[in-house]
Scaffold this active site. Structure first.
Site, PDB file in Angstrom:
ATOM      1  CE1 TYR A  73      -2.688   5.003  -7.186  1.00  0.00           C
ATOM      2  CE2 TYR A  73      -1.329   3.032  -7.137  1.00  0.00           C
ATOM      3  CZ  TYR A  73      -2.480   3.687  -7.526  1.00  0.00           C
ATOM      4  OH  TYR A  73      -3.408   3.018  -8.277  1.00  0.00           O
ATOM      5  CD  GLU A  74       1.077  12.945  -5.018  1.00  0.00           C
ATOM      6  OE1 GLU A  74       1.780  13.540  -5.833  1.00  0.00           O
ATOM      7  OE2 GLU A  74       0.058  13.449  -4.496  1.00  0.00           O
ATOM      8  CB  ALA A  75       0.788   7.816  -0.907  1.00  0.00           C
ATOM      9  N   GLY A  76       3.925   6.856  -1.936  1.00  0.00           N
ATOM     10  CA  GLY A  76       5.062   5.978  -1.644  1.00  0.00           C
ATOM     11  C   GLY A  76       4.783   4.508  -1.875  1.00  0.00           C
ATOM     12  CB  ILE A  78       7.894   8.210  -3.608  1.00  0.00           C
ATOM     13  CG1 ILE A  78       7.304   7.316  -4.701  1.00  0.00           C
ATOM     14  CG2 ILE A  78       7.109   9.523  -3.641  1.00  0.00           C
ATOM     15  CD1 ILE A  78       7.487   5.883  -4.563  1.00  0.00           C
TER      16      ILE A  78
END
Lengths: 300, 251, 300, 251
Positions: free
Chosen positions: D49-52, D83
């Site tokens: 996920y782009e949130a890391g 990320i």
């Protein structure tokens, strides 16, 4: 999918003559066992890259594994010179490529990030910049001073020692982090050596502690005491006696040969090495526990 | 009380530190100077190690700059990339300690090679983090024994920048830090004048200017006012000998 | 030296009309309490910077605090639009400065690193690059493709919510890290809000968990439940009901006014706000514990 | 078995994923497609996920891309900077899912504005991480309902790059990823031909090419061979309805 294999097999499979190897770790977690295994397998013509070559590269150069060293500090930390590398460099027998610490880790960071270069501010000390053609300058398009840039480093193999990993290679490190993460992401192949192979649930209990994801790892090797005479935070102490002893041993080529014969060629693997060190050394390097307070991730 | 040349340097370096300073610490004598300052006039001095350790409280004297005793009980540990970018390059370090085989008239330091780079007479360890520390710490201090071979007019190789070849060159290169502010030796203290040249500003008790000149490779100038340093005090030596270096490794 | 103070005093002291404010947090740890305090203090003409403005900036814009928004994703995550910001932008009433996520955090990273710019590889999508003059290109001196660069962002104030901090501001975060560290290092002033103020020994039991050092922090505020309706990992859940409700409220200016009157102007501080939410909401957001396995740093 | 348009898209998108893929996941329908693939033919699919968050195992269907359920029990959590740089820009992501208000003939996506950028008719959320995902993920898939207004010949604003204005432009810009490999709609599947133009390659059961043309804003070409997709299977729908989205939010 498990990537567990013996260190012997991992080196055999992923380290070839002529490779650029980055055995990571700033003072902490230096994978001596992997260096010794490379020596035992007689691998040649390596380019050995590390910010601080430390004893392990001095030994690998002594054993004839290297044709070149890439570094930013070529001393025996707190003791003095790395005599073997120093002698080879003074005699012109070893190619070098030199950076400052920030330059060295910036090359790794560029490699790890897939970037063609990383900028750094100027330092006013230009002699190194002029000695190493990898250093270039770039104009600041916003009108400030030119910056100094370096290109990515992509080692063929990074070897990273960690406290604990699962069998897929998800790896957790605490204590000095050095350039472990950057080396792993920059490299083409990654060998993880671990003090402990732990169940997946241990890793997943604390995902913020994981620095290296399993899918960039090629081999996971269970190698307790891998970093002696360097250390693993919480597992055993740094063997300063050995760091001081190497300063004497490395004064004399016969002593060096004797050392390699006894402690590298003379043992099959790290387990034999550690047993051979004996109880007195084991006791001296033992550490009393000091645990972190746990944190609560919550069951969502 | 008697004291050694090292003790004299350590005590005088410690006195240059201010309470609240964040200090980029090397091992050996700078480490002792910082710990001495913390235990005397600068209790909130913050020690940062290039290995990525902030707010270390070492329980023992570390041999290496990456010793585990620096980590356990410290306030923060980060990667080397972070320590060099977020801390040093960003301007969050007040003081750096430097040393090297050669220090010249403008405070430039050579820790790389004696002789030519391509064909060195003596190959030294190289920069490590000192190139960046010299450039970006707000101020730097240099500690070294006072010997002529250590103080050439010009270094063979400039590993870390002092005032390069005179004042103004740091600003021209856009360096964040103010550069080396003092060279503390076992004979006295040298500080940069307005041109960036290091001149004698203090002598240790009983030392004559002539001794410094005899041990310096350039025509050494003397500040208009030269003070005499206070000798190491009993409580300073006691802390050094009993608490910080009980085995006398750096005595 | 303790930096503990009330959130009221911290905002009073460190946030001024016209400032650029970065209230950090990617979905997680968004410091709603600080935004509400800024609204209550009637601070004006702010430039509000955040990768994802989220509800908090929609509310601050509604309350008339902002003249400009810097962002990379201007939606209500998982729900839809931020209606107030969107309406202001469509009406030309709010200045915007727009990036992609990577561009936004690269600006913070450059700011946090003291660099004049950070390079990124090209993305082929040039319309944004052409709309925002901060985007520039730099030639790769090693002969590759030109890179895209952005200059540093240095907010006047970063507000960073964390799980635990000591009274000096050493702060530990777990869960989604977003851009908390980079925002703190990039900013001129840093306000840390914490769910818990813990003894120094808790922080020092796990130094690798500390992301922000106390000496860059100006104020430490003890603000439990600071991030509702966002969340704090391990402390309380995200209030998705509120995220969905805002979508309705923000359709109607009267409803927005009523909301602000009741939940921002109508309460003195976060403690009153949380009490006012009531038991049912408290229960709904409660989280069962799920602890990390501790790690051993060793007593050296 | 009956199924909805969304279910049809989710099932067909899931089938495009390969076991072992690392997928940069958004919330909503892509999240369901990934989880469906994991539970069927791709058990070692890795979700990022782009949130890391890497290797998430969400216990519930998250509303937001940064939900705490993604973190607890995941394998690794890192900063957003990491990320985007170490994972996405470095080339460690196999698949990205994209969506947007407009998708054009060359697979370029507009998620920024309808109308002029400076004076938008409709202001959309903007890029988020999709600009980078479209550029650097090894391959991308687009999921969207098939409606004429969503498929203009040319997007008003290029938020993320498909094949720009024809094949070869991605390579010219040095983009790491191969670009969008399929647009999955509720009518069928379009894939890029050798010029980078999206053409019809598959129809869902019972759908005619004319329906796609009627709902597409450019002169739609049809591949030499057009297959008919297998209808959603009972076990696929069961997993979707009973395990992944029991409340039917995305039905």
């Amino acid at each position: 999918m498990t990537k567990l294999m013996s260190l012997h097999d991992a080196i055999k499979q992923y380290v070839e003559d002529g490779d650029c190897v980055y055995a990571a770790g700033f003072t902490h977690l230096i994978p001596f066992a992997a260096g010794h295994e490379i020596i035992r397998q007689g691998i040649k013509d390596l380019t050995l890259a590390r910010a601080t070559p430390d004893l392990i590269y001095d030994q690998m150069v002594a054993a004839g594994c290297a044709r070149k060293v890439i570094f930013s500090y070529i001393g025996n930390p707190g003791v003095g010179s790395l005599r073997i590398i120093r002698a080879e460099v003074e005699a012109g027998g070893l190619e070098i490529e030199e950076y400052s610490h920030f330059g060295m880790i910036s090359r790794l960071q560029a490699g790890a990030s897939g970037l063609p270069f990383i900028p750094m501010n100027q330092t006013g000390a230009c002699d190194l910049e002029q000695s190493n053609p990898n250093y270039k300058r770039v104009k600041d398009p916003y009108g400030g001073k030119d910056v100094v840039v370096l290109p990515p480093l992509h080692p063929d193999v990074a070897i990273v020692h960690v406290q604990r990993a699962n069998d897929e290679g998800y790896a957790q490190i605490w204590g000095i982090l050095g350039e472990q993460k950057e080396a792993a992401f920059a490299a083409r192949h990654v060998i993880v050596t671990a003090e402990e192979i732990v169940p997946d649930e241990v890793i997943r209990s604390d995902p913020n502690r994981t620095l290296i994801p399993g899918f960039i790892v090629d081999a996971v090797c269970h190698v307790p005491y891998c970093s002696h005479p360097s250390y693993t935070q919480g597992y055993y102490d740094r063997d300063n006696v050995m760091y001081l002893a190497w300063d004497k041993i490395s004064e004399n080529p016969d002593e060096v040969k004797r050392y390699l014969d006894e402690w590298v060629y003379g043992v099959a693997d790290r387990r034999e090495y550690w047993e051979k060190l004996g109880k007195e050394t084991h006791d001296r390097l033992k550490v009393r526990p000091r645990f972190s307070y746990p944190v609560d991730y919550g069951a969502y | 009380m008697e004291y050694t040349a090292n003790e004299l340097m350590i005590v005088n370096a410690a006195r240059l530190l201010r309470d609240g300073d964040t200090v980029f610490v090397g091992v050996g004598v700078p480490n002792l100077a910082c710990n001495l300052a913390r235990r005397t006039h600068a209790p909130s001095l913050l020690m940062i190690y290039e290995a990525g350790v902030v707010g270390a409280r070492p329980a023992r004297l570390p041999l290496s700059i990456g010793d585990p005793t620096l980590v356990s009980g410290s306030a923060l540990v980060c990667s080397m990339f972070d320590i060099f970018s977020l801390y040093l390059q960003r301007g969050n370090v007040d003081v750096g300690f430097l040393g090297g085989a050669q220090i010249d008239k403008y405070g430039n330091i050579n820790a790389t090679v004696v002789g030519e780079y391509g064909h060195p007479k003596v190959r030294l360890p190289g920069s490590g983090g000192s190139m960046e520390m010299a450039a970006w710490a707000n101020r730097c201090y240099i500690m070294t024994p006072h010997q002529k071979r250590r103080f050439p007019e010009k270094v063979d190789f400039c590993t870390s920048a002092g005032f390069v070849s005179g004042h103004g060159e740091r600003a021209a290169a856009g360096l964040r830090g103010k550069g080396p502010q003092a060279v503390v030796t076992d004979l006295g203290i040298m500080e940069p004048d307005e041109t960036g040249e290091f001149v004698v500003t203090a002598l240790h008790p009983g030392v004559l200017v002539e001794q410094l000149q005899a041990n310096t490779g350039w025509d050494l100038r003397v500040a208009r006012e030269v003070r005499v340093t206070a000798p190491p005090q009993e409580h300073e030596l006691q802390i050094l000998r009993e608490e910080l270096d009980p085995q006398g490794i750096y005595r």
